[in-house]
Design a protein around this motif. Structure first.
Motif, PDB file in Angstrom:
ATOM      1  N   ARG A   1       0.839  -1.220   0.000  1.00  0.00           N
ATOM      2  CA  ARG A   1       0.000   0.000   0.000  1.00  0.00           C
ATOM      3  C   ARG A   1       0.863   1.254   0.000  1.00  0.00           C
ATOM      4  O   ARG A   1       0.614   2.206  -0.747  1.00  0.00           O
ATOM      5  N   ALA A   2       1.888   1.247   0.857  1.00  0.00           N
ATOM      6  CA  ALA A   2       2.764   2.432   0.950  1.00  0.00           C
ATOM      7  C   ALA A   2       3.472   2.678  -0.376  1.00  0.00           C
ATOM      8  O   ALA A   2       3.619   3.826  -0.818  1.00  0.00           O
ATOM      9  N   LEU A   3       3.873   1.609  -1.031  1.00  0.00           N
ATOM     10  CA  LEU A   3       4.575   1.766  -2.312  1.00  0.00           C
ATOM     11  C   LEU A   3       3.621   2.202  -3.420  1.00  0.00           C
ATOM     12  O   LEU A   3       3.998   2.961  -4.307  1.00  0.00           O
ATOM     13  N   ARG A   4       2.389   1.714  -3.369  1.00  0.00           N
ATOM     14  CA  ARG A   4       1.398   2.150  -4.374  1.00  0.00           C
ATOM     15  C   ARG A   4       1.243   3.662  -4.294  1.00  0.00           C
ATOM     16  O   ARG A   4       1.198   4.359  -5.318  1.00  0.00           O
ATOM     17  N   THR A   5       1.163   4.193  -3.080  1.00  0.00           N
ATOM     18  CA  THR A   5       1.023   5.639  -2.900  1.00  0.00           C
ATOM     19  C   THR A   5       2.244   6.369  -3.453  1.00  0.00           C
ATOM     20  O   THR A   5       2.123   7.365  -4.182  1.00  0.00           O
ATOM     21  N   ARG A   6       3.424   5.868  -3.102  1.00  0.00           N
ATOM     22  CA  ARG A   6       4.656   6.518  -3.584  1.00  0.00           C
ATOM     23  C   ARG A   6       4.764   6.455  -5.106  1.00  0.00           C
ATOM     24  O   ARG A   6       5.161   7.424  -5.763  1.00  0.00           O
ATOM     25  N   ILE A   7       4.440   5.306  -5.681  1.00  0.00           N
ATOM     26  CA  ILE A   7       4.547   5.148  -7.136  1.00  0.00           C
ATOM     27  C   ILE A   7       3.547   6.070  -7.840  1.00  0.00           C
ATOM     28  O   ILE A   7       3.887   6.762  -8.803  1.00  0.00           O
ATOM     29  N   ASP A   8       2.324   6.093  -7.358  1.00  0.00           N
ATOM     30  CA  ASP A   8       1.311   6.956  -7.984  1.00  0.00           C
ATOM     31  C   ASP A   8       1.752   8.422  -7.928  1.00  0.00           C
ATOM     32  O   ASP A   8       1.510   9.195  -8.853  1.00  0.00           O
ATOM     33  N   ALA A   9       2.412   8.790  -6.837  1.00  0.00           N
ATOM     34  CA  ALA A   9       2.854  10.180  -6.683  1.00  0.00           C
ATOM     35  C   ALA A   9       3.917  10.559  -7.707  1.00  0.00           C
ATOM     36  O   ALA A   9       4.084  11.741  -8.025  1.00  0.00           O
ATOM     37  N   THR A  10       4.639   9.582  -8.227  1.00  0.00           N
ATOM     38  CA  THR A  10       5.672   9.905  -9.228  1.00  0.00           C
ATOM     39  C   THR A  10       5.042  10.225 -10.585  1.00  0.00           C
ATOM     40  O   THR A  10       5.670  10.879 -11.416  1.00  0.00           O
ATOM     41  N   GLY A  11       3.834   9.685 -10.833  1.00  0.00           N
ATOM     42  CA  GLY A  11       3.200   9.872 -12.139  1.00  0.00           C
ATOM     43  C   GLY A  11       3.862   9.055 -13.237  1.00  0.00           C
ATOM     44  O   GLY A  11       3.521   9.187 -14.410  1.00  0.00           O
ATOM     45  N   ARG A  12       4.793   8.201 -12.861  1.00  0.00           N
ATOM     46  CA  ARG A  12       5.490   7.367 -13.842  1.00  0.00           C
ATOM     47  C   ARG A  12       4.930   5.943 -13.825  1.00  0.00           C
ATOM     48  O   ARG A  12       4.370   5.494 -12.829  1.00  0.00           O
ATOM     49  N   ALA A  13       5.126   5.235 -14.939  1.00  0.00           N
ATOM     50  CA  ALA A  13       4.657   3.852 -15.035  1.00  0.00           C
ATOM     51  C   ALA A  13       5.701   2.925 -14.406  1.00  0.00           C
ATOM     52  O   ALA A  13       6.632   2.489 -15.078  1.00  0.00           O
ATOM     53  N   ILE A  14       5.543   2.691 -13.118  1.00  0.00           N
ATOM     54  CA  ILE A  14       6.456   1.796 -12.406  1.00  0.00           C
ATOM     55  C   ILE A  14       5.632   0.594 -11.952  1.00  0.00           C
ATOM     56  O   ILE A  14       4.633   0.746 -11.257  1.00  0.00           O
ATOM     57  N   ASP A  15       6.043  -0.595 -12.383  1.00  0.00           N
ATOM     58  CA  ASP A  15       5.312  -1.792 -11.984  1.00  0.00           C
ATOM     59  C   ASP A  15       5.544  -2.080 -10.508  1.00  0.00           C
ATOM     60  O   ASP A  15       6.655  -1.905 -10.000  1.00  0.00           O
ATOM     61  N   LEU A  16       4.488  -2.548  -9.841  1.00  0.00           N
ATOM     62  CA  LEU A  16       4.586  -2.946  -8.435  1.00  0.00           C
ATOM     63  C   LEU A  16       4.315  -4.446  -8.370  1.00  0.00           C
ATOM     64  O   LEU A  16       3.181  -4.899  -8.542  1.00  0.00           O
ATOM     65  N   GLU A  17       5.387  -5.175  -8.164  1.00  0.00           N
ATOM     66  CA  GLU A  17       5.344  -6.640  -8.249  1.00  0.00           C
ATOM     67  C   GLU A  17       5.407  -7.239  -6.850  1.00  0.00           C
ATOM     68  O   GLU A  17       6.166  -6.748  -6.004  1.00  0.00           O
ATOM     69  N   VAL A  18       4.640  -8.287  -6.621  1.00  0.00           N
ATOM     70  CA  VAL A  18       4.696  -8.992  -5.340  1.00  0.00           C
ATOM     71  C   VAL A  18       5.136 -10.423  -5.605  1.00  0.00           C
ATOM     72  O   VAL A  18       4.707 -11.051  -6.577  1.00  0.00           O
ATOM     73  N   ASP A  19       6.017 -10.922  -4.743  1.00  0.00           N
ATOM     74  CA  ASP A  19       6.704 -12.185  -5.016  1.00  0.00           C
ATOM     75  C   ASP A  19       6.810 -13.027  -3.755  1.00  0.00           C
ATOM     76  O   ASP A  19       7.472 -12.626  -2.794  1.00  0.00           O
ATOM     77  N   GLY A  20       6.168 -14.198  -3.784  1.00  0.00           N
ATOM     78  CA  GLY A  20       6.301 -15.154  -2.690  1.00  0.00           C
ATOM     79  C   GLY A  20       4.966 -15.492  -2.046  1.00  0.00           C
ATOM     80  O   GLY A  20       4.292 -14.615  -1.519  1.00  0.00           O
ATOM     81  N   GLY A  21       4.574 -16.757  -2.153  1.00  0.00           N
ATOM     82  CA  GLY A  21       3.338 -17.203  -1.514  1.00  0.00           C
ATOM     83  C   GLY A  21       2.074 -16.655  -2.148  1.00  0.00           C
ATOM     84  O   GLY A  21       1.015 -16.650  -1.522  1.00  0.00           O
ATOM     85  N   VAL A  22       2.179 -16.194  -3.396  1.00  0.00           N
ATOM     86  CA  VAL A  22       0.979 -15.687  -4.085  1.00  0.00           C
ATOM     87  C   VAL A  22       0.224 -16.894  -4.654  1.00  0.00           C
ATOM     88  O   VAL A  22       0.767 -17.668  -5.446  1.00  0.00           O
ATOM     89  N   ASN A  23      -1.008 -17.055  -4.211  1.00  0.00           N
ATOM     90  CA  ASN A  23      -1.806 -18.201  -4.659  1.00  0.00           C
ATOM     91  C   ASN A  23      -3.270 -17.765  -4.765  1.00  0.00           C
ATOM     92  O   ASN A  23      -3.573 -16.568  -4.699  1.00  0.00           O
ATOM     93  N   PHE A  24      -4.160 -18.726  -4.930  1.00  0.00           N
ATOM     94  CA  PHE A  24      -5.568 -18.377  -5.153  1.00  0.00           C
ATOM     95  C   PHE A  24      -6.208 -17.738  -3.919  1.00  0.00           C
ATOM     96  O   PHE A  24      -7.234 -17.085  -4.024  1.00  0.00           O
TER      97      PHE A  24
END
Ligand code: DX5
Ligand code: ZN
Length: 240
Positions: free
Chosen positions: A177-200
């Motif tokens: 969540r904190a990174l989504r806010t920071r990324i949106d504030a840049t106005g740039r297209a920066i992917d936010l990737e999550v890695d580990g234990g991602v399942n259904f």
């Protein structure tokens, strides 16, 4: 008499934002059949994957050893998808040119894997590749503050790096969540990737928190090639 449109709740206001963000799936080949890696890459490519996530481990930065640049190079002909190469090795800088030459499209480094994060980021960019920075569960969001403007991707580790098949650490949702806010504030297209234990079960929470690229090893490769397309689609939809 026509009924009144329902009042717009706070959660309704969030829906368009989520729907406009396309969710991409990056199967981690750590969970593939290593004896048939080329076939596995072709299978997940045909099944609708967006990136191929390649976990590189050195037995030093993390307690496991996986694959080197020669294997990445050998895999290149088996998929036209971007190779999302996650480097878990230290020191990282000497190996960045080797993975770039082997066919990596995105190269992600950890702040702890070299003495000068900014230099590592610039090195990846100088080779014409997209660059990401990965944050371990114990690493503060602030670790990327002084390089965020240079990045194409931020990776949030939702397990401690080293192994597939671990459980999602839910405390990392606040970091997403904190990174989504920071990324949106840049106005740039920066992917936010999550890695580990991602399942259904966990994909929906990661998407709601703001992730737009889901790495999934165990969940993608479960059930064999016939199940890959369904697995990828379910993850993309945050299916429970
Ligand atoms: C862990 C790796 C992950 C891992 C994900 O160090 O970075 O990419 O392979 O595997 P699953 O999806 O099985 O947790
Ligand atoms: Zn990874």
């Amino acid at each position: 008499m026509a009924s009144m449109p329902p009042a717009c709740s706070d959660s309704d206001k969030l829906i368009p934002k989520r729907m406009t963000r396309s969710i991409r799936i990056a199967p981690s080949i750590l969970a593939a059949d290593f004896a048939r890696l080329g076939d596995e890459l072709r299978a997940v490519t045909e099944a609708g994957a967006d990136f191929i996530h390649i976990d590189v481990m050195d037995g030093h930065f993390v307690p496991n050893i996986t694959i080197g640049p020669e294997v990445v190079g050998a895999l290149r002909e088996h998929s036209a998808l971007p190779f999302d190469v996650h480097l878990m090795l230290s020191p990282v800088d000497p190996f960045i040119p080797l993975f770039a030459a082997a066919g990596a499209d995105i190269i992600t480094v950890h702040p702890e894997s070299g003495p000068h994060l900014h230099r590592s980021v610039q090195l990846v960019k100088s080779l014409g590749k997209k660059v990401g920075v990965a944050l371990n569960p114990g690493t503060q969001v602030e670790a990327i503050d002084n390089v965020l403007g240079e990045l194409d991707l931020v990776l949030v580790m939702s397990v401690n790096p080293g192994f597939g098949g671990q459980s999602f650490i839910t405390s990392q949702l606040d970091k997403i969540r904190a990174l989504r806010t920071r990324i949106d504030a840049t106005g740039r297209a920066i992917d936010l990737e999550v890695d580990g234990g991602v399942n259904f079960e966990t994909a929906a929470a990661a998407i709601e928190a703001g992730a737009d690229v889901l790495v999934a090893g165990t969940a993608t490769f479960s059930g064999g090639p016939g199940a890959y397309a369904d697995n990828i689609e379910r993850l993309r939809n945050g299916a429970g």
